[in-house]
Design an enzyme around this catalytic site. Sequence first.
Site, mmCIF file in Angstrom:
data_model
loop_
_atom_site.group_PDB
_atom_site.id
_atom_site.type_symbol
_atom_site.label_atom_id
_atom_site.label_comp_id
_atom_site.label_asym_id
_atom_site.label_seq_id
_atom_site.Cartn_x
_atom_site.Cartn_y
_atom_site.Cartn_z
ATOM 1 N N ARG A 1 0.834 -1.177 0.000
ATOM 2 C CA ARG A 1 0.000 0.000 0.000
ATOM 3 C C ARG A 1 0.888 1.253 0.000
ATOM 4 N NH1 ARG A 1 -1.513 -0.476 4.698
ATOM 5 N NH2 ARG A 1 -3.458 -1.613 4.597
ATOM 6 N N ASP B 1 -0.127 5.060 0.563
ATOM 7 C CA ASP B 1 -1.175 6.070 0.761
ATOM 8 C C ASP B 1 -0.852 7.332 -0.031
ATOM 9 O OD1 ASP B 1 -2.542 4.430 2.549
ATOM 10 O OD2 ASP B 1 -1.303 5.088 4.231
ATOM 11 N N TYR C 1 10.776 -0.248 3.537
ATOM 12 C CA TYR C 1 10.418 1.157 3.358
ATOM 13 C C TYR C 1 11.585 2.023 3.822
ATOM 14 C CZ TYR C 1 5.394 0.178 2.705
ATOM 15 O OH TYR C 1 4.176 -0.239 2.222
ATOM 16 N N ARG D 1 5.152 5.080 9.530
ATOM 17 C CA ARG D 1 4.980 6.499 9.853
ATOM 18 C C ARG D 1 4.791 6.712 11.360
ATOM 19 N NH1 ARG D 1 0.261 8.070 5.957
ATOM 20 N NH2 ARG D 1 0.361 9.987 7.180
#
Lengths: 225, 225
Positions: B27, B29, B87, B173
């Site tokens: 995913r 965003d 990430y 995050r």
Amino acid sequence: VPTIQEAVERKLERITGAPTVVIGAGRTDAGVHATGQVINFRTEGTIPTERVCTALNSLPPYSIVARDAREVDPAFHARFDATSRSYRYVILRGEPSPFLRRYAWRVTDPLDVAAMREAAAQLIGRHDFAAFCAAGAEVQSTVREIYRLSIVERRRLLWIDVTADGFLHSMVRIIVGTLVEIASGTRSAEAMTAIRESRDRRAAGATAPPHGLYLTRVTYGAKRP
Amino acid sequence: VPTIQEAVERKLERITGAPTVVIGAGRTDAGVHATGQVINFRTEGTIPTERVCTALNSLPPYSIVARDAREVDPAFHARFDATSRSYRYVILRGEPSPFLRRYAWRVTDPLDVAAMREAAAQLIGRHDFAAFCAAGAEVQSTVREIYRLSIVERRRLLWIDVTADGFLHSMVRIIVGTLVEIASGTRSAEAMTAIRESRDRRAAGATAPPHGLYLTRVTYGAKRP
């Protein structure tokens, strides 16, 4: 879309409370970037010098960032007093990058960097650069002095760094366009001197696109950077 | 504004001549970037595999770039078959940069990178990461294994690289937001284990903004990257 100069003038008007005229050291055409632009303005506003950057950066558009502010002699003129300017042109070789799409010129042909350097060396010094001046530009003299023209390879990027006492309109972009034609084998490196001596814009290569170009530094005072 | 998935599906429909469904590995965003996303699709189109990238990249939006295409087993599923994802979160310290405005989270507080590393070490391994999962996300299990969580300083940038077998919604995050609170002295590094063990989203820090985050790598096959 306002020019960068207009956008900065609007920010300054909000900060100082009065219309403010900005004088920039170097032209940056649409699409061209700047990391080291210098501007000057006169104001009767009362904002302390040390707060000017923070105030400018707190207003949109945020794509314009002020890095330093100093009080100068009232006679200072950002454009006329500049003794040298430096530009960097960034070329991206190989596959496209979405992140560099607006920040580098992507060239897919293999580039002979040694030939590029050999050609670049022929432009260093005091010369008539009329062949590298956009057609129709009106200037008194097309003589300029290039102090430095270096090419750095950094992984897939090529940085072409040029420092001169001044630049003609589109001069860096036409030099880069010509260097790329040489580097891709369309022309020989030895041809560069003849192109320069022709003083004919049609002898040089195509104008490289604006989005690879950065005004990186403006110096004042000492004649040589 | 279409999602990236929708935009790729539209490109593929033009290339293959038929509606095509894309399955992405991870995913991203709104505002999140990807340098190593993996997608799969089924097609009866006749375009040779080696031309798929060039065809995709020749269609707008050009902010989406395909780097490689391979024919795979019909059972391959980009999301379910992934064995690890990586990430990178990018933090910009100090003065703003117009070039990185959409590509890094600018943090003005001084950051104690050693404290950040000490806290990060407490997250490595197989744990329940419920404290680092966006509220309201519905998942069967909040247990994940972080294989690697490293912090690299590169001039004004901080790169926070995380590799895990999978990620909860907003997990990177929220981890980054918590690490920054620790690095800026709001909390102590030692608190990280207690935050993790609380399994309570309210115990962790604020969610870092999306524009500093990049999906950098997805691996298949071997269980450990």
